[in-house]
Motif scaffolding. Structure first.
Motif, short mmCIF file in Angstrom:
data_model
loop_
_atom_site.label_atom_id
_atom_site.label_comp_id
_atom_site.label_asym_id
_atom_site.label_seq_id
_atom_site.Cartn_x
_atom_site.Cartn_y
_atom_site.Cartn_z
N PRO A 87 -0.81 -9.36 0.51
CA PRO A 87 -1.60 -8.27 -0.09
C PRO A 87 -2.93 -8.79 -0.60
O PRO A 87 -3.02 -9.92 -1.12
N LEU A 88 -3.96 -8.00 -0.47
CA LEU A 88 -5.30 -8.44 -0.87
C LEU A 88 -5.36 -8.78 -2.35
O LEU A 88 -6.12 -9.65 -2.76
N GLY A 119 -6.23 3.04 6.44
CA GLY A 119 -7.68 3.06 6.57
C GLY A 119 -8.41 2.82 5.28
O GLY A 119 -9.61 2.55 5.28
N VAL A 120 -7.72 2.92 4.15
CA VAL A 120 -8.33 2.67 2.85
C VAL A 120 -7.87 1.31 2.36
O VAL A 120 -6.68 1.06 2.21
N LEU A 121 -8.84 0.42 2.09
CA LEU A 121 -8.49 -0.93 1.65
C LEU A 121 -8.43 -0.96 0.13
O LEU A 121 -9.39 -0.62 -0.56
N THR A 122 -7.28 -1.38 -0.37
CA THR A 122 -7.05 -1.52 -1.81
C THR A 122 -6.41 -2.88 -2.05
O THR A 122 -6.03 -3.57 -1.10
N PRO A 123 -6.28 -3.31 -3.30
CA PRO A 123 -5.58 -4.57 -3.56
C PRO A 123 -4.16 -4.60 -3.01
O PRO A 123 -3.60 -5.67 -2.81
N ALA A 124 -3.58 -3.44 -2.71
CA ALA A 124 -2.23 -3.40 -2.14
C ALA A 124 -2.22 -3.51 -0.63
O ALA A 124 -1.16 -3.71 -0.03
N SER A 125 -3.39 -3.37 0.01
CA SER A 125 -3.47 -3.51 1.47
C SER A 125 -3.26 -4.97 1.87
O SER A 125 -3.47 -5.88 1.07
N THR A 126 -2.86 -5.18 3.11
CA THR A 126 -2.63 -6.54 3.58
C THR A 126 -3.93 -7.18 4.06
O THR A 126 -4.89 -6.49 4.42
N PHE A 127 -3.93 -8.49 4.10
CA PHE A 127 -5.08 -9.23 4.62
C PHE A 127 -5.29 -8.91 6.09
O PHE A 127 -6.42 -8.92 6.58
N ALA A 161 0.84 -1.20 0.00
CA ALA A 161 0.00 0.00 0.00
C ALA A 161 0.87 1.24 0.00
O ALA A 161 1.89 1.31 0.68
N PRO A 162 0.50 2.27 -0.79
CA PRO A 162 1.29 3.50 -0.81
C PRO A 162 1.18 4.25 0.51
O PRO A 162 0.26 4.03 1.28
N ALA A 163 2.14 5.11 0.78
CA ALA A 163 2.12 5.89 2.01
C ALA A 163 0.90 6.77 2.06
O ALA A 163 0.45 7.31 1.05
N GLY A 164 0.35 6.91 3.27
CA GLY A 164 -0.82 7.75 3.45
C GLY A 164 -2.12 7.07 3.14
O GLY A 164 -3.16 7.71 3.12
N ALA A 165 -2.09 5.77 2.87
CA ALA A 165 -3.32 5.06 2.50
C ALA A 165 -3.93 4.33 3.68
O ALA A 165 -4.75 3.45 3.50
#
Length: 414
Positions: free
Chosen positions: A133-134, A84-92, A78-82
């Motif tokens: 990552p999701l 609280g926002v879930l994206t495909p780059a966020s972790t499970f 996940a990019p910096a500053g993200a």
């Protein structure tokens, strides 16, 4: 002499994100290494950041643990500053924690249930899948994780799967998953277990065994308390779960002249990191019920009520400090009785509840519906499948079947 604590302690499981090592090259790129079958393996590519290398290691770890292959091109961070926002780059793990936070806000389940669900997520699901990552999560990975959990503990895997379904459902609501859990995991069927109950003669013998164990001449120390036999009688008379029985209070017992009514208004909660406390709710809404108890248990209830009043506590079963007695005390006495008398390990407190269900279901004035209402089940199907022992002798229907034999060759011989 070796320290027994250090020799018996099991090593801690490494979290997926800490599996392997990362080195920074002079070029500013990062390399990831891990060991497999005694060999040091290196990631097939170099990474622009340490976080990206860490994410790759976590995904590779999950792939080895579960035996599935994950496309390395789908691994990102996940990019910096993200936050609280879930994206495909966020972790499970971020998705899991989002579910825990959401469940706490809506509070649709009992606090004890939410506590246990969060414990399972953090102790079972996150150590296996948390750092993946999701965008790299796919059905085969979840299926392999469940199969691994089941191989370790079938009951724990069954409970963890319930939480995992909620996590994936939240992922679909947040538009990071498109697959459906219903088609993703091959669930092991729950094995059929024989319903163990006790006949009246067996119960009488069990009570005598407890008294003989309490009064045995070769015991050391003071005579054991009547805790086990009293809890046994209360459970048999009320159909209460052990937590419900130990959570009974003086105000829950109505010692009327015509009949005595015991109200199950809550349960004792303990274990899994929770302090022992009384919860003003039962396992399900249907568990809140009032039971008209048989006369043989009334003297026990009267004695327990008097003792609670003298001690200045609300609880029928209480410690010297007035707190409710924990279930571990009952199990400890029961284990001691079983070992002393050579009884089966299948004799556990839940057997008393199943004995009540079978007795009511088989009685001419009872039946499965009556048993379900007494036990606090919302549906009689649960009572039939897991509590009431099935009768093999069908009811006597000779009178009803008599007319079907008219005109048969045998009837013409008369």
């Amino acid at each position: 002499m070796a320290n027994p604590k250090s020799s018996s302690a099991s090593p801690k499981r490494k979290r997926p994100a800490s599996w392997g090592t990362i080195r920074r090259r002079e070029s500013g790129k990062f390399e990831a290494f891990y060991r497999m079958e005694g060999r040091t393996m290196r990631a097939p590519r170099r990474f622009d950041s340490e976080a990206e290398a860490q994410a790759w290691l976590a995904t590779e770890r999950a792939a080895h643990v579960t035996g599935t292959w994950i496309d390395p091109e789908r691994v990102s961070v996940a990019p910096a500053g993200a936050a609280g926002v879930l994206t495909p780059a966020s972790t499970f793990e971020a998705l899991c924690e989002a579910l825990i936070a959401e469940e706490a806000v809506f509070a649709e389940a009992r606090p004890a249930y939410l506590h246990e669900q969060a414990r399972l997520i953090r102790r079972v699901i996150i150590p296996t899948l948390g750092a993946v990552p999701l965008g790299a999560v796919k059905p085969s990975l979840l299926d392999a994780a469940y199969q691994q959990w089941h191989a370790h503990s079938a009951s724990q895997a069954r409970n963890a799967l319930v939480a995992l379904r909620k996590v994936v459902k939240l992922g679909k609501r947040r538009d990071v998953f498109t697959f459906d859990m219903a088609d993703s995991i091959r669930v092991h069927p729950r094995p059929d277990r024989e319903i163990v109950t006790l006949a009246p003669m067996q119960l009488a013998q069990f009570r005598r065994t407890i008294e003989e164990w309490r009064e045995r001449p070769d015991r050391h120390g003071p005579q054991p308390s009547r805790l086990l036999i009293d809890v046994t009688d209360v459970m048999l008379a009320t159909s209460a779960r052990i937590g419900e029985a130990l959570g009974l209070r003086v105000q829950d017992v109505d010692l009327g002249h015509a009949r005595t009514v015991v109200t199950i208004a809550g349960t004792l909660i303990e274990g899994h990191g929770q302090r022992k406390h009384w919860q003003p709710a039962t396992k399900t809404e249907a568990g809140m019920r009032s039971i008209i108890v048989p006369e043989w248990v009334v003297p026990t209830l009267e004695r327990l009520t008097r003792a609670a009043n003298l001690h200045g506590t609300d609880f029928l079963f209480h410690t010297s400090s007035g707190l409710p007695t924990g279930s571990h005390s009952v199990h400890r006495q029961l284990r001691a009785v079983r070992e002393w008398a050579g009884l089966s390990s299948e004799l556990v407190p839940h057997v008393f509840r199943k004995t009540v269900a079978t007795t009511i279901a088989d009685h001419e004035s009872g039946g499965l519906d009556a048993a379900a209402l007494t036990l606090g089940h919302s549906r009689s199907r649960v009572t039939e499948q897991h509590y009431a022992k099935r009768r093999t002798l069908a009811p006597d229907m000779r009178e009803a079947l008599a007319t079907l034999g008219e005109g048969s060759p045998r009837s013409n011989l008369n």
